[in-house]
Scaffold this motif. Structure first.
Motif, PDB file in Angstrom:
ATOM      1  N   TYR A  67      -2.096 -10.300 -26.422  1.00 50.02           N
ATOM      2  CA  TYR A  67      -2.602  -9.286 -25.492  1.00 50.02           C
ATOM      3  C   TYR A  67      -2.085  -7.887 -25.839  1.00 50.02           C
ATOM      4  CZ  TYR A  67      -4.379 -12.825 -22.251  1.00 50.02           C
ATOM      5  OH  TYR A  67      -5.080 -13.851 -21.667  1.00 50.02           O
ATOM      6  N   TRP A  73      -7.937  -4.333 -27.260  1.00 52.49           N
ATOM      7  CA  TRP A  73      -8.081  -3.834 -25.896  1.00 52.49           C
ATOM      8  C   TRP A  73      -9.529  -3.519 -25.552  1.00 52.49           C
ATOM      9  CZ3 TRP A  73      -3.337   0.029 -25.769  1.00 52.49           C
ATOM     10  CH2 TRP A  73      -2.166  -0.735 -25.770  1.00 52.49           C
ATOM     11  N   SER A  76     -13.364  -8.215 -24.566  1.00 49.97           N
ATOM     12  CA  SER A  76     -13.422  -8.780 -23.233  1.00 49.97           C
ATOM     13  C   SER A  76     -12.105  -9.455 -22.885  1.00 49.97           C
ATOM     14  CB  SER A  76     -14.565  -9.798 -23.170  1.00 49.97           C
ATOM     15  OG  SER A  76     -14.362 -10.729 -22.148  1.00 49.97           O
ATOM     16  N   LYS A  77     -11.650  -9.279 -21.641  1.00 53.00           N
ATOM     17  CA  LYS A  77     -10.440  -9.962 -21.183  1.00 53.00           C
ATOM     18  C   LYS A  77     -10.646 -11.472 -21.209  1.00 53.00           C
ATOM     19  CE  LYS A  77      -6.282 -10.217 -19.440  1.00 53.00           C
ATOM     20  NZ  LYS A  77      -5.976  -9.749 -18.081  1.00 53.00           N
ATOM     21  N   LYS A  81      -8.405 -14.239 -23.122  1.00 53.30           N
ATOM     22  CA  LYS A  81      -7.847 -15.414 -22.447  1.00 53.30           C
ATOM     23  C   LYS A  81      -8.107 -16.676 -23.259  1.00 53.30           C
ATOM     24  CE  LYS A  81      -8.074 -13.925 -17.598  1.00 53.30           C
ATOM     25  NZ  LYS A  81      -8.671 -14.221 -16.277  1.00 53.30           N
ATOM     26  N   ARG A 224      -1.406  -4.280 -22.231  1.00 54.87           N
ATOM     27  CA  ARG A 224      -2.833  -3.980 -22.211  1.00 54.87           C
ATOM     28  C   ARG A 224      -3.126  -3.084 -21.009  1.00 54.87           C
ATOM     29  NH1 ARG A 224      -7.663  -7.022 -23.965  1.00 54.87           N
ATOM     30  NH2 ARG A 224      -9.410  -6.551 -22.598  1.00 54.87           N
ATOM     31  N   GLU A 228      -8.624  -1.618 -19.140  1.00 54.73           N
ATOM     32  CA  GLU A 228      -9.259  -2.557 -20.057  1.00 54.73           C
ATOM     33  C   GLU A 228      -9.275  -3.965 -19.483  1.00 54.73           C
ATOM     34  OE1 GLU A 228     -10.824  -1.599 -22.593  1.00 54.73           O
ATOM     35  OE2 GLU A 228     -10.143   0.478 -22.555  1.00 54.73           O
ATOM     36  N   ASN A 229      -8.367  -4.268 -18.565  1.00 59.89           N
ATOM     37  CA  ASN A 229      -8.327  -5.614 -17.995  1.00 59.89           C
ATOM     38  C   ASN A 229      -9.570  -5.923 -17.189  1.00 59.89           C
ATOM     39  OD1 ASN A 229      -5.842  -6.082 -19.085  1.00 59.89           O
ATOM     40  ND2 ASN A 229      -4.708  -5.573 -17.238  1.00 59.89           N
ATOM     41  N   ILE A 232     -14.822  -7.563 -18.865  1.00 59.17           N
ATOM     42  CA  ILE A 232     -15.035  -8.933 -19.293  1.00 59.17           C
ATOM     43  C   ILE A 232     -16.476  -9.084 -19.707  1.00 59.17           C
ATOM     44  CG2 ILE A 232     -13.274  -9.824 -17.721  1.00 59.17           C
ATOM     45  CD1 ILE A 232     -15.490 -10.836 -15.952  1.00 59.17           C
TER      46      ILE A 232
END
Length: 284
Positions: A67, A73, A76-77, A81, A224, A228-229, A232
């Motif tokens: 991360y 960054w 997509s989060k 994942k 991060r 940006e989080n 998705i």
């Protein structure tokens, strides 16, 4: 990113040290031990240090800092994942295979199992790592857990992950020392033969690798960015996970802004009309 050059230097150092550690573990088992095999002999046991260092140390370390990589960054989060979970899954599989190799070797040679501190802590680390991975899937990857639960469990998830990683490093150091004490007889470990020097250097590299990973993972300015989080992968027009309320509020806010603009425009037109009527009356 703050101190981008320093981060890249630490990242390159960690990758180099981790890769060299894996190479040294292979040199150890192929040059000084009996290589790798799966026949109940020493070659089967040798899978244990190789897979632990490769998977439980090196791959897990990469999973921890994935991360933090700034060029991800914009990704997509959700994609990150999956990458994080995939790397941890690989590490867990390799760790389990290494445990199977040890138990089969001990059983074939009639060596007692689970009698040393190394084995106690090692098995505990594997169990907690499996639980950590399972809860990570259930809470953070699958879209069923409520947002407040994710927020509450995230600090625990991060802390336990770093604790397990540090425990794995310590357990690996105990394991390679224990192996040298048992395996080196003539010359003994205390005489510092070349094999002992090689494995001691391997242990130092593991400490350096773990220290670099923990340092990068614990710096708050290398996290991060929160903006940006929220990004998705989703179809156009869809709303992010857990943001239905936010979407409704946004729509309501946009509607309020639209009404305000309409009222302002109507007022402006009314003022112009009044001004024109006043002008006409004044010229009549």
């Amino acid at each position: 990113m703050e101190d981008y050059g320093r981060f890249l230097a630490l990242l390159a150092s960690a990758l180099l040290v981790g890769f060299v550690s894996v190479i040294l573990s292979l040199v150890w088992v192929f040059h000084y031990r009996e290589g790798l095999s799966w026949d109940g002999g020493l070659g089967e046991f040798n899978w244990h240090p190789v897979l632990i260092i490769t998977g439980f140390v090196f791959v897990q370390g990469i999973a921890i800092i994935v991360y933090r990589l700034p060029w991800t960054w914009k990704c997509s989060k959700l994609l990150m994942k999956f990458i994080h979970a995939g790397l941890n899954t690989i590490a867990m599989i390799l760790a389990i295979v290494s445990m199977v190799a040890v138990f089969e070797f001990h059983n074939a040679k009639n060596i007692p199992n689970m009698y040393s501190l190394h084995s106690w802590i090692g098995l505990t680390a594997v169990i907690f790592y499996s639980l950590q991975l399972f809860l990570g899937f259930a809470v953070f990857l699958l879209p069923f857990a409520p947002v407040h639960l994710r927020v509450a469990l995230m600090p625990i998830h991060v802390y336990s992950g770093l604790t397990i990683f540090a425990t794995v490093i310590a357990t690996a150091l105990m394991g390679i020392t224990e192996k040298l004490i048992f395996a080196l007889k003539s010359p003994a470990y205390s005489a510092s033969p070349p094999e002992a020097t090689l494995v001691n250097c391997l242990g130092l590299l593991l400490v350096i690798f773990g220290s670099l990973i923990l340092w990068m993972a614990s710096r708050p300015h290398w996290k991060r960015p929160p903006a940006e989080n929220a990004k998705i992968l989703r179809p156009i027009g869809a709303t992010p996970d857990g943001t239905e309320v936010e979407s409704t509020l946004t729509k309501s806010s946009n509607a309020d802004k639209s009404d305000l603009r309409s009222n302002t425009e109507a007022a402006r037109k009314q003022n112009i009309k009044t001004f024109d009527e006043a002008g006409q009356r004044s010229t009549m």
